[in-house]
Design an enzyme around this catalytic site. Structure first.
Site, PDB file in Angstrom:
ATOM      1  N   ASP A  33      -5.436   0.531  20.930  1.00 20.59           N
ATOM      2  CA  ASP A  33      -4.580   0.340  19.750  1.00 20.59           C
ATOM      3  C   ASP A  33      -3.596  -0.785  20.071  1.00 20.59           C
ATOM      4  OD1 ASP A  33      -3.724   2.572  17.254  1.00 20.59           O
ATOM      5  OD2 ASP A  33      -2.456   0.816  17.661  1.00 20.59           O
ATOM      6  N   ASP A  59      -5.566  -5.635  20.986  1.00 23.21           N
ATOM      7  CA  ASP A  59      -5.856  -5.989  19.595  1.00 23.21           C
ATOM      8  C   ASP A  59      -7.381  -6.109  19.454  1.00 23.21           C
ATOM      9  OD1 ASP A  59      -6.311  -7.415  17.256  1.00 23.21           O
ATOM     10  OD2 ASP A  59      -4.608  -8.759  17.548  1.00 23.21           O
ATOM     11  N   THR A 125     -14.069   3.633   3.884  1.00 22.45           N
ATOM     12  CA  THR A 125     -13.302   4.347   2.860  1.00 22.45           C
ATOM     13  C   THR A 125     -14.050   4.359   1.526  1.00 22.45           C
ATOM     14  OG1 THR A 125     -11.348   4.080   1.438  1.00 22.45           O
ATOM     15  CG2 THR A 125     -12.065   2.131   2.598  1.00 22.45           C
ATOM     16  N   ASP A 126     -13.762   5.374   0.728  1.00 25.10           N
ATOM     17  CA  ASP A 126     -14.374   5.433  -0.617  1.00 25.10           C
ATOM     18  C   ASP A 126     -13.851   4.295  -1.512  1.00 25.10           C
ATOM     19  OD1 ASP A 126     -11.770   6.343  -1.030  1.00 25.10           O
ATOM     20  OD2 ASP A 126     -12.362   8.137  -2.156  1.00 25.10           O
ATOM     21  N   GLU A 127     -12.754   3.628  -1.065  1.00 19.02           N
ATOM     22  CA  GLU A 127     -12.186   2.571  -1.910  1.00 19.02           C
ATOM     23  C   GLU A 127     -13.120   1.375  -2.042  1.00 19.02           C
ATOM     24  OE1 GLU A 127      -7.960   1.886  -1.534  1.00 19.02           O
ATOM     25  OE2 GLU A 127      -7.656   3.849  -0.652  1.00 19.02           O
ATOM     26  N   TYR A 153      -7.127  -4.800   0.471  1.00 16.32           N
ATOM     27  CA  TYR A 153      -7.481  -3.778   1.473  1.00 16.32           C
ATOM     28  C   TYR A 153      -8.934  -3.352   1.313  1.00 16.32           C
ATOM     29  CZ  TYR A 153      -8.128   0.922   3.363  1.00 16.32           C
ATOM     30  OH  TYR A 153      -8.644   2.024   3.995  1.00 16.32           O
ATOM     31  N   LYS A 157     -12.277  -3.881   3.795  1.00 12.14           N
ATOM     32  CA  LYS A 157     -13.080  -2.770   4.332  1.00 12.14           C
ATOM     33  C   LYS A 157     -14.543  -2.916   3.907  1.00 12.14           C
ATOM     34  CE  LYS A 157     -11.835   0.410   6.346  1.00 12.14           C
ATOM     35  NZ  LYS A 157     -11.687   0.627   7.820  1.00 12.14           N
ATOM     36  N   ASN A 182      -9.258  10.168   0.281  1.00  7.69           N
ATOM     37  CA  ASN A 182      -7.890  10.176   0.811  1.00  7.69           C
ATOM     38  C   ASN A 182      -7.652  11.348   1.760  1.00  7.69           C
ATOM     39  OD1 ASN A 182      -7.696   8.504  -1.702  1.00  7.69           O
ATOM     40  ND2 ASN A 182      -5.562   8.387  -1.055  1.00  7.69           N
ATOM     41  N   PRO A 208       9.167   8.004  -6.022  1.00  7.75           N
ATOM     42  CA  PRO A 208       8.683   6.903  -6.862  1.00  7.75           C
ATOM     43  C   PRO A 208       7.206   7.065  -7.232  1.00  7.75           C
ATOM     44  CG  PRO A 208       8.793   6.174  -4.571  1.00  7.75           C
ATOM     45  CD  PRO A 208       9.239   7.608  -4.585  1.00  7.75           C
ATOM     46  N   ASN A 252      -1.733  12.219  -9.181  1.00  4.22           N
ATOM     47  CA  ASN A 252      -0.587  12.004  -8.283  1.00  4.22           C
ATOM     48  C   ASN A 252       0.590  12.893  -8.690  1.00  4.22           C
ATOM     49  OD1 ASN A 252      -2.054  10.095  -6.904  1.00  4.22           O
ATOM     50  ND2 ASN A 252      -1.218   8.363  -8.064  1.00  4.22           N
ATOM     51  N   HIS A 279      -4.186  -1.102  -9.795  1.00  2.26           N
ATOM     52  CA  HIS A 279      -4.198   0.308  -9.363  1.00  2.26           C
ATOM     53  C   HIS A 279      -5.499   1.029  -9.742  1.00  2.26           C
ATOM     54  CE1 HIS A 279      -1.454   4.134  -9.092  1.00  2.26           C
ATOM     55  NE2 HIS A 279      -2.504   4.186  -8.281  1.00  2.26           N
TER      56      HIS A 279
HETATM   57  P1  NAD Z   1      -3.097   4.072  10.085  1.00  2.82           P
HETATM   58  O1  NAD Z   1      -2.534   2.878   9.381  1.00  2.82           O
HETATM   59  O2  NAD Z   1      -2.298   5.314  10.192  1.00  2.82           O
HETATM   60  O3  NAD Z   1      -3.499   3.646  11.584  1.00  2.82           O
HETATM   61  C1  NAD Z   1      -4.132   2.458  11.897  1.00  2.82           C
HETATM   62  C2  NAD Z   1      -4.036   2.244  13.405  1.00  2.82           C
HETATM   63  O4  NAD Z   1      -4.734   1.036  13.747  1.00  2.82           O
HETATM   64  C3  NAD Z   1      -2.592   2.076  13.912  1.00  2.82           C
HETATM   65  O5  NAD Z   1      -2.390   2.854  15.061  1.00  2.82           O
HETATM   66  C4  NAD Z   1      -2.498   0.594  14.233  1.00  2.82           C
HETATM   67  O6  NAD Z   1      -1.594   0.296  15.291  1.00  2.82           O
HETATM   68  C5  NAD Z   1      -3.937   0.285  14.628  1.00  2.82           C
HETATM   69  N1  NAD Z   1      -4.265  -1.146  14.475  1.00  2.82           N
HETATM   70  C6  NAD Z   1      -4.024  -1.930  13.376  1.00  2.82           C
HETATM   71  N2  NAD Z   1      -4.452  -3.185  13.611  1.00  2.82           N
HETATM   72  C7  NAD Z   1      -4.987  -3.181  14.861  1.00  2.82           C
HETATM   73  C8  NAD Z   1      -5.606  -4.186  15.659  1.00  2.82           C
HETATM   74  N3  NAD Z   1      -5.741  -5.443  15.217  1.00  2.82           N
HETATM   75  N4  NAD Z   1      -6.057  -3.838  16.883  1.00  2.82           N
HETATM   76  C9  NAD Z   1      -5.907  -2.573  17.353  1.00  2.82           C
HETATM   77  N5  NAD Z   1      -5.316  -1.587  16.648  1.00  2.82           N
HETATM   78  C10 NAD Z   1      -4.866  -1.894  15.415  1.00  2.82           C
HETATM   79  O7  NAD Z   1      -4.493   4.324   9.395  1.00  2.82           O
HETATM   80  P2  NAD Z   1      -5.287   5.675   9.073  1.00  2.82           P
HETATM   81  O8  NAD Z   1      -4.833   6.210   7.782  1.00  2.82           O
HETATM   82  O9  NAD Z   1      -5.292   6.537  10.275  1.00  2.82           O
HETATM   83  O10 NAD Z   1      -6.757   5.089   8.845  1.00  2.82           O
HETATM   84  C11 NAD Z   1      -7.678   4.971   9.930  1.00  2.82           C
HETATM   85  C12 NAD Z   1      -9.000   4.447   9.399  1.00  2.82           C
HETATM   86  O11 NAD Z   1      -9.523   5.329   8.413  1.00  2.82           O
HETATM   87  C13 NAD Z   1      -8.887   3.080   8.723  1.00  2.82           C
HETATM   88  O12 NAD Z   1     -10.006   2.302   9.093  1.00  2.82           O
HETATM   89  C14 NAD Z   1      -8.918   3.399   7.234  1.00  2.82           C
HETATM   90  O13 NAD Z   1      -9.470   2.341   6.496  1.00  2.82           O
HETATM   91  C15 NAD Z   1      -9.807   4.635   7.219  1.00  2.82           C
HETATM   92  N6  NAD Z   1      -9.587   5.573   6.100  1.00  2.82           N
HETATM   93  C16 NAD Z   1      -8.330   6.066   5.864  1.00  2.82           C
HETATM   94  C17 NAD Z   1      -8.143   6.997   4.843  1.00  2.82           C
HETATM   95  C18 NAD Z   1      -6.780   7.607   4.568  1.00  2.82           C
HETATM   96  O14 NAD Z   1      -6.629   8.342   3.591  1.00  2.82           O
HETATM   97  N7  NAD Z   1      -5.767   7.365   5.393  1.00  2.82           N
HETATM   98  C19 NAD Z   1      -9.229   7.411   4.070  1.00  2.82           C
HETATM   99  C20 NAD Z   1     -10.500   6.877   4.334  1.00  2.82           C
HETATM  100  C21 NAD Z   1     -10.650   5.967   5.372  1.00  2.82           C
HETATM  101  P1  TYD Z   2      -1.694   5.858  -1.146  1.00  2.00           P
HETATM  102  O1  TYD Z   2      -1.215   7.007  -0.324  1.00  2.00           O
HETATM  103  O2  TYD Z   2      -1.095   4.519  -0.935  1.00  2.00           O
HETATM  104  O3  TYD Z   2      -3.286   5.805  -0.968  1.00  2.00           O
HETATM  105  P2  TYD Z   2      -4.398   4.928  -1.778  1.00  2.00           P
HETATM  106  O4  TYD Z   2      -3.745   3.973  -2.661  1.00  2.00           O
HETATM  107  O5  TYD Z   2      -5.120   4.245  -0.655  1.00  2.00           O
HETATM  108  O6  TYD Z   2      -5.223   5.921  -2.502  1.00  2.00           O
HETATM  109  O7  TYD Z   2      -1.502   6.220  -2.680  1.00  2.00           O
HETATM  110  C1  TYD Z   2      -2.121   7.350  -3.247  1.00  2.00           C
HETATM  111  C2  TYD Z   2      -1.815   7.348  -4.730  1.00  2.00           C
HETATM  112  O8  TYD Z   2      -0.416   7.536  -4.915  1.00  2.00           O
HETATM  113  C3  TYD Z   2      -2.146   6.028  -5.413  1.00  2.00           C
HETATM  114  O9  TYD Z   2      -2.649   6.311  -6.717  1.00  2.00           O
HETATM  115  C4  TYD Z   2      -0.820   5.307  -5.520  1.00  2.00           C
HETATM  116  C5  TYD Z   2       0.170   6.463  -5.650  1.00  2.00           C
HETATM  117  N1  TYD Z   2       1.521   6.219  -5.080  1.00  2.00           N
HETATM  118  C6  TYD Z   2       2.658   6.416  -5.863  1.00  2.00           C
HETATM  119  O10 TYD Z   2       2.572   6.788  -7.044  1.00  2.00           O
HETATM  120  N2  TYD Z   2       3.884   6.189  -5.314  1.00  2.00           N
HETATM  121  C7  TYD Z   2       4.036   5.768  -4.025  1.00  2.00           C
HETATM  122  O11 TYD Z   2       5.200   5.545  -3.583  1.00  2.00           O
HETATM  123  C8  TYD Z   2       2.861   5.581  -3.226  1.00  2.00           C
HETATM  124  C9  TYD Z   2       2.980   5.137  -1.804  1.00  2.00           C
HETATM  125  C10 TYD Z   2       1.632   5.836  -3.794  1.00  2.00           C
END
Ligand code: NAD
Ligand code: TYD
Length: 339
Positions: A33, A59, A125-127, A153, A157, A182, A208, A252, A279
């Site tokens: 990391d 990195d 991600t599903d996004e 983003y 991905k 998510n 917010p 939300n 959005h």
């Molecule tokens: P996060 O932002 O909490 O963590 C990301 C980590 O990656 C951090 O520790 C950061 O320091 C590290 N990082 C960033 N750039 C880096 C680099 N260049 N080299 C090495 N390390 C680096 O993210 P998360 O929510 O834990 O997501 C993890 C993975 O899962 C991501 O690939 C994300 O796209 C995917 N994902 C997340 C969600 C979600 O809801 N959070 C859902 C589906 C998929």
């Molecule tokens: P987020 O946690 O950023 O995940 P993602 O956009 O990747 O799904 O946001 C989840 C949902 O919540 C998204 O529809 C945006 C909304 N949201 C708010 O309404 N207020 C906020 O301050 C944030 C961070 C997100």
């Protein structure tokens, strides 16, 4: 088995490290990391001294450093969580998303080829599928849904996913890809919806909500995601994509109200603010493939998962208060100041 887990100081990566250490006492884990704003070594405190675990501050886009690490560690499996992950930040500054999410993935796969890694798993991600209309609850993302991204983003991905599939087809790299909905649970950085709203509610600050709050997300407790990835790496078909989700759709506004009710805080804390550009309206995963092929099913229901998560943020105030007292303040005023 030796795992190289990237992004292990972040939310899902750290939960995955804990999951592996718990489930497979014989396995070795190398966590990579670069510790961006989202990476936090405090999260890994409990495993830092464990002889089965090692940490490298590298990195993933730094080719020389990554090759040197692979040369030294010779991992069997690579699971790539490392990414820039916040949609709002990708709207403000897309460049770093391309560097880490696309180029970094390329570097990790080149190293995986060079050192004969047995499985390269890309956490996607599903996004990448874009969004679904709010008035068609019958529609879900399947693995065949076309890629159709909305934010820098999700575009980064999706680009990485295409590169992973190309490395499989062209070079025969043994890959798999998972696309999850998510996540929520312990150690999520408080810029994302659920931890941000919990932290604000606990501090009696406005919550917010973007636009009208009617956007829908499909929530999965983080440990269910970890179990699914583990299963895919061990038993999933090489070259395959698996969607992961538990049919837990909520608006939300519903999520925010659940948090307020659980914490016994008033709904008057809700503030509707200017919507996020581009959005996505609704995400909803069809998890039939992973269930059919690998027998995966989620084990944590939304109500139970939310109770556990809120409890965790109450019990671990120091962890998130430490974060929101630092640079996060600048981010917050930039993101929410004029909304
Ligand atoms: P996060 O932002 O909490 O963590 C990301 C980590 O990656 C951090 O520790 C950061 O320091 C590290 N990082 C960033 N750039 C880096 C680099 N260049 N080299 C090495 N390390 C680096 O993210 P998360 O929510 O834990 O997501 C993890 C993975 O899962 C991501 O690939 C994300 O796209 C995917 N994902 C997340 C969600 C979600 O809801 N959070 C859902 C589906 C998929
Ligand atoms: P987020 O946690 O950023 O995940 P993602 O956009 O990747 O799904 O946001 C989840 C949902 O919540 C998204 O529809 C945006 C909304 N949201 C708010 O309404 N207020 C906020 O301050 C944030 C961070 C997100």
């Amino acid at each position: 088995m030796k795992w190289l887990v990237t992004g292990g100081a972040g939310f899902i990566g750290s939960n995955f490290v804990f999951y592996l250490m718990d489930q497979y006492p014989e396995d070795q884990i190398v966590c990579v990391d670069s510790l961006t704003y989202a990476g936090n070594l405090e999260t890994l405190e409990s495993v830092m001294e464990d002889p089965r675990f090692s940490f490298a501050k590298v990195d993933i886009a730094d080719r020389k450093a990554i090759y040197a690490l692979f040369e030294q560690e010779k991992p069997d499996v690579v699971v790539n969580f490392a990414a820039e992950t916040h949609v709002d930040r990708s709207v403000m500054d897309p460049g770093v998303f391309l560097r880490t999410n696309v180029l970094g993935t390329g570097v990790l796969m080149d190293a995986s080829r060079q050192y004969g890694v047995k499985r390269y798993h890309q956490v996607s991600t599903d996004e990448v599928y874009g969004d679904l209309p709010l008035d068609r609850p019958d529609l879900f993302f399947t693995e065949e849904t076309p890629i159709h991204t909305s934010s820098p983003y999700s575009a980064s991905k999706a680009s990485a996913d295409l590169l992973v599939q190309a490395y499989h087809r062209t070079f025969g790299l043994p890959v798999s890809i998972s696309r999850c909905s998510n996540n929520y649970g312990p150690y999520q950085f408080p810029e994302k919806l659920i931890p941000l709203m919990i932290a604000n509610a606990l501090n009696d600050k406005p919550l917010p909500v973007y636009g009208t709050g009617e956007n829908v997300r499909d929530w999965l407790y983080v440990t269910d995601h970890c179990a699914a990835i583990d299963l895919i790496v061990r038993k999933g078909k090489e070259g395959s994509v698996y969607n992961i989700g538990g049919h837990n759709e909520r608006t939300n506004l519903e999520v925010v109200k659940t948090i307020l009710h659980t914490l016994d805080k008033p709904e008057s804390l809700i503030h509707f603010v200017t919507d996020r550009p581009g959005h996505d309206r609704r995400y909803a995963i069809d998890p039939a493939k992973i269930h059919r092929e690998l027998g995966w099913l989620p084990t944590t229901a939304f109500d139970e998962g939310m109770k556990k998560t809120i409890r965790w943020y109450l019990d671990n105030r120091a962890w998130w208060e430490h974060i929101i007292s630092g640079d996060y303040q600048n981010y917050y005023s930039k993101m929410y100041g004029n909304r």
